[in-house]
Design a protein around this motif. Structure first.
Motif, PDB file in Angstrom:
ATOM      1  N   PRO A 126      16.038  29.717  18.530  1.00  0.00           N
ATOM      2  CA  PRO A 126      15.777  30.985  17.838  1.00  0.00           C
ATOM      3  C   PRO A 126      16.464  30.989  16.477  1.00  0.00           C
ATOM      4  N   GLY A 127      15.718  31.338  15.457  1.00  0.00           N
ATOM      5  CA  GLY A 127      16.269  31.372  14.116  1.00  0.00           C
ATOM      6  C   GLY A 127      16.218  30.052  13.377  1.00  0.00           C
ATOM      7  N   GLU A 128      15.822  28.980  14.053  1.00  0.00           N
ATOM      8  CA  GLU A 128      15.794  27.662  13.413  1.00  0.00           C
ATOM      9  C   GLU A 128      14.777  27.641  12.275  1.00  0.00           C
ATOM     10  N   ARG A 129      15.171  27.011  11.164  1.00  0.00           N
ATOM     11  CA  ARG A 129      14.268  26.913  10.023  1.00  0.00           C
ATOM     12  C   ARG A 129      13.373  25.680  10.167  1.00  0.00           C
ATOM     13  N   LEU A 130      12.087  25.864   9.915  1.00  0.00           N
ATOM     14  CA  LEU A 130      11.127  24.774   9.935  1.00  0.00           C
ATOM     15  C   LEU A 130      10.568  24.594   8.523  1.00  0.00           C
ATOM     16  N   THR A 131      10.276  23.370   8.162  1.00  0.00           N
ATOM     17  CA  THR A 131       9.653  23.127   6.869  1.00  0.00           C
ATOM     18  C   THR A 131       8.293  22.486   7.073  1.00  0.00           C
ATOM     19  N   ILE A 132       7.350  22.901   6.256  1.00  0.00           N
ATOM     20  CA  ILE A 132       5.995  22.382   6.364  1.00  0.00           C
ATOM     21  C   ILE A 132       5.983  20.878   6.120  1.00  0.00           C
ATOM     22  N   ALA A 133       6.755  20.424   5.136  1.00  0.00           N
ATOM     23  CA  ALA A 133       6.773  18.993   4.812  1.00  0.00           C
ATOM     24  C   ALA A 133       7.307  18.162   5.972  1.00  0.00           C
ATOM     25  N   SER A 134       8.376  18.653   6.615  1.00  0.00           N
ATOM     26  CA  SER A 134       8.959  17.910   7.730  1.00  0.00           C
ATOM     27  C   SER A 134       8.004  17.861   8.916  1.00  0.00           C
TER      28      SER A 134
ATOM     29  N   PRO B 157      -3.176  21.286   7.082  1.00  0.00           N
ATOM     30  CA  PRO B 157      -3.325  21.786   8.463  1.00  0.00           C
ATOM     31  C   PRO B 157      -2.041  22.370   9.032  1.00  0.00           C
ATOM     32  N   VAL B 158      -0.894  21.880   8.577  1.00  0.00           N
ATOM     33  CA  VAL B 158       0.376  22.437   9.036  1.00  0.00           C
ATOM     34  C   VAL B 158       0.538  23.856   8.508  1.00  0.00           C
ATOM     35  N   ARG B 159       0.201  24.038   7.231  1.00  0.00           N
ATOM     36  CA  ARG B 159       0.300  25.373   6.645  1.00  0.00           C
ATOM     37  C   ARG B 159      -0.619  26.347   7.383  1.00  0.00           C
ATOM     38  N   GLU B 160      -1.834  25.906   7.703  1.00  0.00           N
ATOM     39  CA  GLU B 160      -2.770  26.765   8.424  1.00  0.00           C
ATOM     40  C   GLU B 160      -2.219  27.140   9.803  1.00  0.00           C
ATOM     41  N   ALA B 161      -1.624  26.166  10.496  1.00  0.00           N
ATOM     42  CA  ALA B 161      -1.051  26.424  11.814  1.00  0.00           C
ATOM     43  C   ALA B 161       0.120  27.398  11.716  1.00  0.00           C
ATOM     44  N   ILE B 162       0.961  27.225  10.705  1.00  0.00           N
ATOM     45  CA  ILE B 162       2.113  28.107  10.514  1.00  0.00           C
ATOM     46  C   ILE B 162       1.654  29.547  10.294  1.00  0.00           C
ATOM     47  N   PHE B 163       0.633  29.730   9.466  1.00  0.00           N
ATOM     48  CA  PHE B 163       0.135  31.085   9.210  1.00  0.00           C
ATOM     49  C   PHE B 163      -0.371  31.737  10.497  1.00  0.00           C
ATOM     50  N   ARG B 164      -1.047  30.961  11.347  1.00  0.00           N
ATOM     51  CA  ARG B 164      -1.527  31.505  12.631  1.00  0.00           C
ATOM     52  C   ARG B 164      -0.354  31.935  13.505  1.00  0.00           C
ATOM     53  N   LEU B 165       0.673  31.106  13.549  1.00  0.00           N
ATOM     54  CA  LEU B 165       1.822  31.396  14.408  1.00  0.00           C
ATOM     55  C   LEU B 165       2.649  32.559  13.868  1.00  0.00           C
ATOM     56  N   VAL B 166       2.650  32.735  12.567  1.00  0.00           N
ATOM     57  CA  VAL B 166       3.307  33.908  11.982  1.00  0.00           C
ATOM     58  C   VAL B 166       2.543  35.166  12.386  1.00  0.00           C
ATOM     59  N   THR B 167       1.217  35.096  12.322  1.00  0.00           N
ATOM     60  CA  THR B 167       0.382  36.232  12.720  1.00  0.00           C
ATOM     61  C   THR B 167       0.609  36.592  14.191  1.00  0.00           C
ATOM     62  N   GLU B 168       0.816  35.562  15.020  1.00  0.00           N
ATOM     63  CA  GLU B 168       1.040  35.772  16.449  1.00  0.00           C
ATOM     64  C   GLU B 168       2.490  36.121  16.772  1.00  0.00           C
TER      65      GLU B 168
END
Length: 223
Positions: A31-39, A50-61
């Motif tokens: 919980p609270g861990e930072r994730l980077t799209i590049a990593s 595709p990573v950015r698209e997945a991140i946006f979906r998970l933010v919405t959820e």
């Protein structure tokens, strides 16, 4: 650093989404861990898109949160949010367990029994694997109920609370996790007996153990 399996070229966005979401459910992130799209893109062997698209979906959820354009974190649930999730699970997974008791096939019941044995083994030495198997147990139960709408809702709950369940497995004494009194055992007996009310009560009691996670959040909530 977590290592994710490489993604095949077809249907990249969906596969990346599934991979990151599964990792959240399994408690592979804190919980609270930072994730980077590049990593994440490097670990998965894909481009950034595709990573950015997945991140946006998970933010919405509400499984992840984006504090700035490049600041992505695993959400820290508040005690109130976790309590609400527990309430939803209490009712929906309880209903699923009751239906599963009437519909489950012998093969599916044997698979649940095998998963519980795997959980007991993993709980003694590998909290990440224990979290994965525990999640699989609950999802197989929902599948046995043949209620896809409940399954989809419960899946979304697990994406949000997976990191906390991992912490629970890390901080709970092994003797509790491997005990013959673990909540999955009365559930398995109820399923074998095709007793819907006993199955409902058993899974609700198992979910009720999560109250300790709410208490932990309350004790550690920032002032």
């Amino acid at each position: 650093m977590n290592s994710l399996p490489k993604i095949a070229k077809s249907n990249l966005s969906e596969q990346v989404y599934d991979s990151i979401r599964s990792s959240l459910m399994e408690g592979r992130y804190q919980p609270g861990e930072r994730l980077t799209i590049a990593s994440l893109a490097e670990q998965l062997g894909v481009s950034i898109t595709p990573v950015r698209e997945a991140i946006f979906r998970l933010v919405t959820e509400r499984a992840l949160e984006m504090r700035a354009a490049t600041s992505i974190h695993v959400r820290r649930l508040t005690p109130a949010e976790l309590r609400e999730i527990q309430t939803i699970r209490h009712h929906l997974e309880g209903e699923a367990a009751a239906c599963a008791a009437l519909r489950i096939q012998p093969k599916a019941l044997r698979e649940l029994e095998t998963l519980q044995a795997e959980f007991t083994k993993a709980a003694a030495s590998d909290p990440v694997e224990a979290s994965r198997v525990n999640r699989e147990f609950h999802f197989r139960l929902a599948e046995a109920a043949e209620m896809p709408q409940i399954y989809a809702i419960v899946e979304g709950m697990w994406a949000q609370m997976g990191p906390l369940i991992h912490l629970y497995h890390l901080n709970t004494p092994v003797r509790v996790l491997v005990s013959g009194d673990h909540g999955h055992y009365p559930l398995l007996r109820a399923l074998a007996a095709r007793d819907p009310e006993a199955a409902r009560s058993a899974i609700q009691a198992d979910i009720g153990v999560g109250t300790v996670m709410v208490e932990w959040l309350e004790a550690n909530e920032p002032a």
